[in-house]
Design a protein around this motif. Structure first.
Motif, PDB file in Angstrom:
ATOM      1  N   ARG A  87      -8.256   1.864  -7.079  1.00 32.76           N
ATOM      2  CA  ARG A  87      -9.184   0.788  -6.701  1.00 32.76           C
ATOM      3  C   ARG A  87      -8.436  -0.378  -6.061  1.00 32.76           C
ATOM      4  O   ARG A  87      -8.873  -0.944  -5.059  1.00 32.76           O
ATOM      5  CB  ARG A  87      -9.956   0.302  -7.933  1.00 32.76           C
ATOM      6  CG  ARG A  87     -11.010   1.244  -8.448  1.00 32.76           C
ATOM      7  CD  ARG A  87     -11.980   0.541  -9.395  1.00 32.76           C
ATOM      8  NE  ARG A  87     -11.298  -0.111 -10.512  1.00 32.76           N
ATOM      9  CZ  ARG A  87     -11.010   0.486 -11.665  1.00 32.76           C
ATOM     10  NH1 ARG A  87     -11.325   1.774 -11.833  1.00 32.76           N
ATOM     11  NH2 ARG A  87     -10.414  -0.166 -12.641  1.00 32.76           N
ATOM     12  N   GLU A  88      -7.307  -0.768  -6.686  1.00 33.90           N
ATOM     13  CA  GLU A  88      -6.538  -1.888  -6.144  1.00 33.90           C
ATOM     14  C   GLU A  88      -6.008  -1.564  -4.749  1.00 33.90           C
ATOM     15  O   GLU A  88      -6.011  -2.430  -3.862  1.00 33.90           O
ATOM     16  CB  GLU A  88      -5.364  -2.203  -7.084  1.00 33.90           C
ATOM     17  CG  GLU A  88      -5.805  -2.775  -8.434  1.00 33.90           C
ATOM     18  CD  GLU A  88      -4.650  -2.873  -9.424  1.00 33.90           C
ATOM     19  OE1 GLU A  88      -3.530  -2.428  -9.081  1.00 33.90           O
ATOM     20  OE2 GLU A  88      -4.876  -3.398 -10.542  1.00 33.90           O
ATOM     21  N   ILE A 102       0.838  -1.202   0.000  1.00 34.27           N
ATOM     22  CA  ILE A 102       0.000   0.000   0.000  1.00 34.27           C
ATOM     23  C   ILE A 102       0.876   1.256   0.000  1.00 34.27           C
ATOM     24  O   ILE A 102       0.588   2.239  -0.695  1.00 34.27           O
ATOM     25  CB  ILE A 102      -0.954  -0.003   1.213  1.00 34.27           C
ATOM     26  CG1 ILE A 102      -2.026  -1.100   1.031  1.00 34.27           C
ATOM     27  CG2 ILE A 102      -1.613   1.361   1.408  1.00 34.27           C
ATOM     28  CD1 ILE A 102      -2.869  -1.343   2.263  1.00 34.27           C
ATOM     29  N   GLU A 103       1.958   1.225   0.766  1.00 30.08           N
ATOM     30  CA  GLU A 103       2.867   2.376   0.802  1.00 30.08           C
ATOM     31  C   GLU A 103       3.467   2.641  -0.572  1.00 30.08           C
ATOM     32  O   GLU A 103       3.576   3.794  -1.016  1.00 30.08           O
ATOM     33  CB  GLU A 103       3.970   2.114   1.832  1.00 30.08           C
ATOM     34  CG  GLU A 103       3.483   2.141   3.279  1.00 30.08           C
ATOM     35  CD  GLU A 103       4.550   1.697   4.261  1.00 30.08           C
ATOM     36  OE1 GLU A 103       5.641   1.293   3.798  1.00 30.08           O
ATOM     37  OE2 GLU A 103       4.289   1.760   5.472  1.00 30.08           O
ATOM     38  N   ARG A 123      -6.459  -2.088   1.310  1.00 31.61           N
ATOM     39  CA  ARG A 123      -6.779  -1.511   2.618  1.00 31.61           C
ATOM     40  C   ARG A 123      -7.922  -2.283   3.287  1.00 31.61           C
ATOM     41  O   ARG A 123      -7.895  -2.548   4.492  1.00 31.61           O
ATOM     42  CB  ARG A 123      -7.172  -0.041   2.462  1.00 31.61           C
ATOM     43  CG  ARG A 123      -6.015   0.888   2.108  1.00 31.61           C
ATOM     44  CD  ARG A 123      -6.413   2.331   2.342  1.00 31.61           C
ATOM     45  NE  ARG A 123      -5.353   3.254   1.928  1.00 31.61           N
ATOM     46  CZ  ARG A 123      -5.312   3.875   0.752  1.00 31.61           C
ATOM     47  NH1 ARG A 123      -6.286   3.691  -0.138  1.00 31.61           N
ATOM     48  NH2 ARG A 123      -4.317   4.683   0.453  1.00 31.61           N
ATOM     49  N   GLN A 124      -8.934  -2.625   2.483  1.00 24.33           N
ATOM     50  CA  GLN A 124     -10.061  -3.385   3.031  1.00 24.33           C
ATOM     51  C   GLN A 124      -9.619  -4.772   3.499  1.00 24.33           C
ATOM     52  O   GLN A 124     -10.092  -5.285   4.509  1.00 24.33           O
ATOM     53  CB  GLN A 124     -11.162  -3.504   1.983  1.00 24.33           C
ATOM     54  CG  GLN A 124     -11.849  -2.193   1.666  1.00 24.33           C
ATOM     55  CD  GLN A 124     -12.827  -2.309   0.503  1.00 24.33           C
ATOM     56  OE1 GLN A 124     -13.016  -3.383  -0.059  1.00 24.33           O
ATOM     57  NE2 GLN A 124     -13.441  -1.198   0.122  1.00 24.33           N
ATOM     58  N   GLY A 155      -5.102   8.817 -16.434  1.00 29.14           N
ATOM     59  CA  GLY A 155      -6.186   8.853 -15.467  1.00 29.14           C
ATOM     60  C   GLY A 155      -6.743   7.465 -15.171  1.00 29.14           C
ATOM     61  O   GLY A 155      -7.045   7.119 -14.021  1.00 29.14           O
ATOM     62  N   GLU A 156      -6.889   6.645 -16.231  1.00 29.76           N
ATOM     63  CA  GLU A 156      -7.379   5.279 -16.033  1.00 29.76           C
ATOM     64  C   GLU A 156      -6.403   4.461 -15.190  1.00 29.76           C
ATOM     65  O   GLU A 156      -6.811   3.667 -14.339  1.00 29.76           O
ATOM     66  CB  GLU A 156      -7.605   4.616 -17.393  1.00 29.76           C
ATOM     67  CG  GLU A 156      -8.815   5.147 -18.143  1.00 29.76           C
ATOM     68  CD  GLU A 156      -8.885   4.620 -19.562  1.00 29.76           C
ATOM     69  OE1 GLU A 156      -8.023   3.797 -19.927  1.00 29.76           O
ATOM     70  OE2 GLU A 156      -9.805   5.041 -20.298  1.00 29.76           O
ATOM     71  N   LYS A 157      -5.101   4.662 -15.449  1.00 28.33           N
ATOM     72  CA  LYS A 157      -4.099   3.955 -14.657  1.00 28.33           C
ATOM     73  C   LYS A 157      -4.180   4.375 -13.194  1.00 28.33           C
ATOM     74  O   LYS A 157      -4.095   3.543 -12.274  1.00 28.33           O
ATOM     75  CB  LYS A 157      -2.708   4.253 -15.221  1.00 28.33           C
ATOM     76  CG  LYS A 157      -1.602   3.398 -14.633  1.00 28.33           C
ATOM     77  CD  LYS A 157      -0.277   3.648 -15.359  1.00 28.33           C
ATOM     78  CE  LYS A 157       0.819   2.766 -14.775  1.00 28.33           C
ATOM     79  NZ  LYS A 157       2.121   2.983 -15.454  1.00 28.33           N
TER      80      LYS A 157
END
Length: 905
Positions: free
Chosen positions: A696-697, A503-504, A702-703, A688-690
């Motif tokens: 999202r990933e 995540i970092e 995080r979830q 922007g899509e990237k």
């Protein structure tokens, strides 16, 4: 030193890892010992027994299965005498107050929960085959014991070689204190790898390529095993495959086409055994991944001239057979297949699998260990701890059915199976032989043989029984803390570390991409976010559409009536079907149907992208025996003759996206945004899509971190809420009278059993009827079959109906609380156990429990009888109604006769 005294009693010197582990144990440390099968790990367990005895304390020796307990009990009795050793396996209790007691791990877990006085004076516990804690069904028991044992008890954990021994050892040190990890990867007997192609036996690895240690080049556990495959084998296989391709396209009769090639056919099993005998490679265990395959292999050998024993050996075999089977009822011998089994043994050939009568299986084990049976065809269960080493292990195939699908053997499974090869003190080397089949590449086998990956993964999850025992012993707060100390949570928390680091890195990448778009306040970043909102709304509406379609399908399925003719629109079962049994479950209805192509089974909402509707109806008999082929054929014919035609097209619900105002507004805003006509839009949109995809990933990660951290504690809290709702725990947290009953129920369906006792569901049943109803909560059909019958008597049918209703209500609560679902009652053993407990002959009971015209095997019958007895014993101890307690005790006595009594002796 006590180690010197102990070692002097042995007939062999201690290996380095044994000496290291024993010294750690004598110094007061706990130990975790990981070593290959046959390396002699049990010597360390026996030293723990020695330490306990000389200090005047107790030692418990736990094993995962009854057969291992019996084997270890016999070993310890030989060493220390009957007065010093006891045995507890649930249904057998011998000298339970002895200073050394051998037991199954479940027995020790139950002692700990009951705070049994037998635990007083306990100084050492040996946990043999501790890697069983990865078992998805029973593994939690091992962790419960490790977590609950008093701190001053020294734990001796013996495991097969696992690739994450250090991780497991680190956890053991965390929860048990000072624990020394000893890992030994050297097999005491070198293992040589071969492939048998036809009648030719090839070495798998090329020893000539090893310039450092040619004498160990073919040993799969040595680094040299990763060398090249023997080139002679590779050349031979290429020639053979070329010949097969040529043979398969030769003229045949009037035309040309593929023809079966004789070189493609595996060597018959009797010839494989004879070939191994010629090479001096017997005794051998051939692993066949099906019970039927093991029995068929023995039959093939009996039909041949193969004999592996002398007349004197046959006489000795006969005496051992009589010792084990003399108490079997004579009138049951034929139905048990006794005479064919006996002939095989006297010729040195046998099968070994869980479907055999235990008395037969134990006979095979003794004869094999004595070297009198020289060829055994076994399922993989033999590889799990039973002390039956061989000179050679043969693998017919490298694919097995894992319960859901046919899958390739893993390197860990290959190592476990071939680990049986090489008898310490008898053989100087062991041999693993893979039988070549079309499509098997030598390089793939070499990869299996040289890869050492067998990670230990925890299967620990809180159950109802575990949770309420924890609440009663230590309260919610301490219980939650104990769950957080489990190996499952330890592994989960370690996996979180990697996710957090990921995540970092993602956040740094997101900052870079955002800067490329001009920063968080730029027009193009706003435009990219608007595009993401459009796509997210489209995904949301698609999910809503799927939910609505499923809801429509569920509603339509619950509305069906018996005899309705419907059309299954998609899948392998598409076409007309008639409803045999309805299901009004509001969450997941699964009506039983019969299709026009004679398939009978349960359908679900997943089979209906559009709602099911009755196209017509047909009359059905009052009782439909849908598992009978003739009944299915007649009903399918009647269905086809109704003249009802399945519709060519199925109307579907209109997509919610077509009329969604929010999506329409977002699309309009996107089109009118200033960046929509920018000449650099395409390039920046890709950035922007990237960005959006990575965002999202990252959010998913995080979830996952949030879900993983304290995941067991959350499950525990949900169980507590459900048990409080149902009155097993009082609002203040105290365990109620009903809760204390649940504490003593160790069934897989523990809460359902408690509900049945609480509601008086089984009140008034005769002993045989109670056995029949109880069986539905332990039996699992081997085939994916629907309910065959509702029970042979009216009281049974009524009690089963109420039991299923309680299960359905419980399942609804479990769905609401997001808990694992209690298994649905299985009625496949109801009639069989009712007949047996009612005194009817064995053959009738076996046929009643069969599937598709095949009788249940005697071994499976005895195993299920024992599980029914176990649950009946619990009912006898916990039922609030005296009549139910009495019926349970009488049912146990009625079941424990004939072959069941012989096994329990």
């Amino acid at each position: 030193m006590e180690l010197d005294v102990f070692a002097a009693q042995l007939s062999f010197p201690l290996d380095a890892f044994q000496d290291q582990a024993c010294r750690a144990l004598e110094a007061g440390h706990g130990v975790l010992v990981c070593a290959p099968t046959g390396a002699g790990k049990t010597v360390i367990g026996e030293f723990a027994v020695h330490l306990a005895l000389v200090s005047g304390h107790k030692c418990f020796y736990t094993t995962p299965i009854k057969a291992l307990s019996n084997q270890k009990y016999a070993d310890l009795v030989d060493r220390y005498g009957k007065a010093s050793v006891g045995l507890l396996t649930g249904d057998v209790s011998i000298n339970s107050d002895a200073p050394v007691v051998v037991m199954t791990t479940e027995v020790l877990r139950n002692m700990l929960y009951a705070d049994s006085p037998t635990l007083r004076g306990l100084s050492h516990v040996v946990m043999d085959e501790v890697h069983y804690l990865a078992d998805r069904f029973r593994g939690a028991v091992w962790e419960e014991v490790i977590l609950h044992l008093p701190e001053d008890v020294r734990l001796v954990s013996l495991s097969a070689t696992v690739s994450n021994a250090e991780e497991f050892g680190a956890w053991m040190g965390t929860v048990r204190g000072d624990t020394e990890v000893i890992v030994d990867e050297v097999r005491p007997i070198p293992l040589w790898q071969h492939m048998m192609v036809g009648r030719r036996l090839f070495d798998l690895f090329d020893t000539r390529a090893n310039t450092t240690a040619p004498e160990t080049g073919r040993a799969a556990t040595e680094p040299s095993a990763r060398l090249v495959v023997d080139q002679e084998l590779v050349r031979y296989l290429k020639q053979r495959q070329a010949l097969d391709r040529y043979d398969s396209w030769q003229p045949r009769g009037r035309g040309r086409g593929p023809a079966p090639s004789s070189s493609n056919r595996p060597l018959p099993r009797p010839e494989v055994i004879a070939r191994l005998d010629d090479e001096g490679l017997l005794p051998a265990i051939t692993f066949i991944f099906s019970r039927a395959g093991c029995d068929a292999a023995v039959t093939q050998c009996l039909r041949s001239r193969l004999r592996l024993t002398t007349e004197d050996q046959a006489d000795e075999i006969a005496a051992i057979i009589d010792k084990h089977t003399g108490d079997l009822p004579k009138h049951d011998l034929s139905v048990l297949g006794y005479w064919e089994w006996r002939e095989g043994l006297e010729r040195g050939i046998a099968g070994h699998h869980a479907g055999m009568l235990p008395a037969f299986r134990h006979t095979v084990e003794e004869l094999f260990v004595k070297g009198l049976v020289r060829a055994v065809f076994a399922t993989e269960t033999l590889a799990l701890g039973i002390n039956m080493p061989a000179r050679t292990v043969v693998l017919e195939r490298l694919v097995k059915f894992n319960g859901e699908t046919h899958a390739d053997l893993t390197p860990g499974e290959y190592t476990q199976l071939t680990g049986r090869a090489g008898r310490r003190g008898i053989d100087v080397e062991g041999h693993a032989v893979v039988l070549w089949q079309p499509g098997v590449e030598a390089t793939e086998v070499a990869g299996l043989a040289s890869t050492r990956t067998f990670p230990l993964r925890s299967s620990f999850r809180p159950s109802y029984n575990m949770s309420i025992n924890l609440i009663d012993r230590m309260g919610p707060g301490e219980a939650r803390s104990l769950l957080e100390r489990s190996f499952a949570q330890f592994q989960a928390d370690r996996s979180v570390v990697g996710l957090v680091r990921s995540i970092e890195r993602d956040e740094k990448a997101l900052t870079d991409l955002r800067d490329q778009l001009g920063g968080p306040d730029s027009d193009f970043f706003e435009y990219a976010q608007l595009r993401e909102r459009v796509r997210e709304r489209e995904r949301q509406l698609e999910r809503q559409g799927r939910t609505d379609r499923r809801k429509d399908a569920v509603t339509s399925l619950t509305a069906l009536r018996r005899g309705d003719v419907i059309a299954i629109p998609t899948g392998r079962r598409s076409g007309l079907a008639v409803v045999l049994e309805t299901d009004t479950d509001p969450t997941d209805p699964r009506p039983l149907v019969l299709t026009e192509d004679k398939w009978a089974g349960r359908i679900s909402a997943a089979d209906f992208p559009a709602p099911a509707r009755a196209l017509g109806s047909m009359r059905l008999p009052r009782h439909v025996e849908h598992r009978t082929a003739r009944t299915r054929r007649d009903l399918a014919s009647a269905l086809r003759s109704t003249g009802i035609v399945a519709p060519g097209r199925y109307s579907k619900r209109k997509s919610p996206a077509a009329s969604d105002r929010e999506l329409t507004a977002l699309r309009r805003a996107l089109r009118t945004h200033p960046c929509h006509t920018d000449p650099d839009r395409d390039r920046l949109s890709r950035i922007g899509e990237k960005y959006n995809r990575l965002a999202r990933e990252t959010e998913t990660k995080r979830q996952k971190v949030a879900a993983t951290t304290n995941s067991l504690a959350r499950t525990f809290d949900r169980i507590l809420r459900l048990l409080t709702e149902r009155g097993y725990i009082a609002p203040g947290g105290a365990v109620t009278e009903h809760g204390h009953r649940l504490m003593r129920l160790y069934s897989e369906s523990d809460l359902l059993v408690a509900e049945c006792l609480r509601n008086g569901t089984w009140r008034g049943l005769a002993p045989a009827e109670l056995a029949a109803v109880v069986s539905a909560l332990v039996f699992e059909s081997r085939q994916d079959a629907s309910v065959a019958d509702r029970g042979p008597t009216a009281p049974i049918r009524h009690a089963l109906g109420e039991t299923v209703q309680l299960w359905s209500a419980l399942r609804t609560d479990e769905v609401r609380h997001k808990l694992p679902l209690t298994r649905e009652p299985d009625l496949g053993f109801v009639t069989a156990i009712h007949k047996w407990a009612g005194g009817e002959p064995l053959v009738d009971a076996l046929l009643a429990a069969g599937d598709r015209g095949q009788a249940l095997s005697a071994g499976d019958f005895v195993r299920w009888c024992r599980q029914v007895i176990d649950l009946l014993d619990q009912v006898h101890q916990t039922a609030p109604d005296a009549q139910v307690r009495s019926a349970a005790a009488k049912a146990v006595g009625a079941i424990r006769r004939g072959v069941v009594a012989v096994d329990a002796a």
